[in-house]
Design a protein around this motif. Structure first.
Motif, PDB file in Angstrom:
ATOM      1  N   THR A  86       0.825  -1.203   0.000  1.00  0.00           N
ATOM      2  CA  THR A  86       0.000   0.000   0.000  1.00  0.00           C
ATOM      3  C   THR A  86       0.863   1.258   0.000  1.00  0.00           C
ATOM      4  OG1 THR A  86      -1.635  -1.257   1.268  1.00  0.00           O
ATOM      5  CG2 THR A  86      -1.955   1.116   1.147  1.00  0.00           C
ATOM      6  N   LEU A  87       2.104   1.150   0.482  1.00  0.00           N
ATOM      7  CA  LEU A  87       3.019   2.296   0.480  1.00  0.00           C
ATOM      8  C   LEU A  87       3.271   2.711  -0.965  1.00  0.00           C
ATOM      9  CD1 LEU A  87       4.903   4.122   2.202  1.00  0.00           C
ATOM     10  CD2 LEU A  87       6.700   2.443   1.760  1.00  0.00           C
ATOM     11  N   SER A  88       3.144   3.992  -1.240  1.00  0.00           N
ATOM     12  CA  SER A  88       3.332   4.463  -2.612  1.00  0.00           C
ATOM     13  C   SER A  88       4.781   4.288  -3.058  1.00  0.00           C
ATOM     14  CB  SER A  88       2.940   5.944  -2.726  1.00  0.00           C
ATOM     15  OG  SER A  88       3.932   6.758  -2.139  1.00  0.00           O
ATOM     16  N   LYS A  89       4.959   4.189  -4.345  1.00  0.00           N
ATOM     17  CA  LYS A  89       6.306   4.050  -4.899  1.00  0.00           C
ATOM     18  C   LYS A  89       7.141   5.287  -4.592  1.00  0.00           C
ATOM     19  CE  LYS A  89       8.835   2.915  -9.056  1.00  0.00           C
ATOM     20  NZ  LYS A  89       8.800   2.423 -10.409  1.00  0.00           N
ATOM     21  N   GLU A  90       6.526   6.480  -4.690  1.00  0.00           N
ATOM     22  CA  GLU A  90       7.250   7.717  -4.392  1.00  0.00           C
ATOM     23  C   GLU A  90       7.727   7.728  -2.943  1.00  0.00           C
ATOM     24  OE1 GLU A  90       6.834  12.589  -4.366  1.00  0.00           O
ATOM     25  OE2 GLU A  90       5.052  11.394  -4.804  1.00  0.00           O
ATOM     26  N   ALA A  91       6.846   7.369  -2.005  1.00  0.00           N
ATOM     27  CA  ALA A  91       7.235   7.355  -0.591  1.00  0.00           C
ATOM     28  C   ALA A  91       8.354   6.351  -0.347  1.00  0.00           C
ATOM     29  CB  ALA A  91       6.027   7.044   0.289  1.00  0.00           C
ATOM     30  N   ARG A  92       8.229   5.162  -0.916  1.00  0.00           N
ATOM     31  CA  ARG A  92       9.279   4.142  -0.746  1.00  0.00           C
ATOM     32  C   ARG A  92      10.612   4.647  -1.296  1.00  0.00           C
ATOM     33  NH1 ARG A  92       9.276  -0.534   0.940  1.00  0.00           N
ATOM     34  NH2 ARG A  92       7.057  -0.892   0.695  1.00  0.00           N
ATOM     35  N   ASN A  93      10.583   5.252  -2.471  1.00  0.00           N
ATOM     36  CA  ASN A  93      11.822   5.761  -3.070  1.00  0.00           C
ATOM     37  C   ASN A  93      12.462   6.846  -2.203  1.00  0.00           C
ATOM     38  OD1 ASN A  93      11.623   4.030  -5.259  1.00  0.00           O
ATOM     39  ND2 ASN A  93      10.663   5.549  -6.586  1.00  0.00           N
ATOM     40  N   ILE A  94      11.649   7.731  -1.657  1.00  0.00           N
ATOM     41  CA  ILE A  94      12.171   8.793  -0.795  1.00  0.00           C
ATOM     42  C   ILE A  94      12.814   8.192   0.447  1.00  0.00           C
ATOM     43  CG2 ILE A  94      11.500  10.682   0.745  1.00  0.00           C
ATOM     44  CD1 ILE A  94       9.438  11.495  -1.450  1.00  0.00           C
TER      45      ILE A  94
END
Length: 127
Positions: A19-27
């Protein structure tokens, strides 16, 4: 850049929740920026675990160990955070989230959250 993780963001990251967004994970995984989680989030997680309102994939001890091994710094509550909190409008009523918002404003951190209630405040939200 400096970022504050909301409680659900921390949970989803450390537990590998899709559920964690790709943008959040990348950051969060990015090495060139500073990431923080409020001690209020740790407090909230501990309370919910003890009340059996939250079931972690691991024990709380293992979860906190994983946090200690991550690139995420635990942000303590400062007097300036509580002063900022006392001046916040009540767009959001959750006391833990309000403290996270106050800390983010005071420290000038962008916030990694999916919670749309945060957008009522003068902070940058990333998701």
């Amino acid at each position: 850049m400096q970022y504050m993780l909301d409680t659900h963001t921390l949970l989803w990251f450390l537990e590998g929740n899709p559920t964690l967004s790709k943008e959040a994970r990348n950051i969060i995984e990015e090495t060139g920026s500073r990431k923080y989680v409020s001690i209020a989030s740790i407090w909230e997680i501990a309370i919910k675990v003890s009340l059996e309102k939250l079931k972690l994939a691991k024990s709380l001890e293992d979860f906190l160990f994983d946090l200690s091994q991550s690139n995420i710094t635990i942000l303590p509550i400062k007097l300036s955070h509580t002063l900022r909190l006392s001046k916040l409008d009540f767009f959001h009523r959750d006391p833990f989230d309000r403290l996270i918002i106050a800390q983010s404003i005071e420290e000038n951190y962008e916030v990694l959250t999916r919670d749309s209630n945060f957008s009522s405040y003068d902070i940058v939200i990333r998701w």
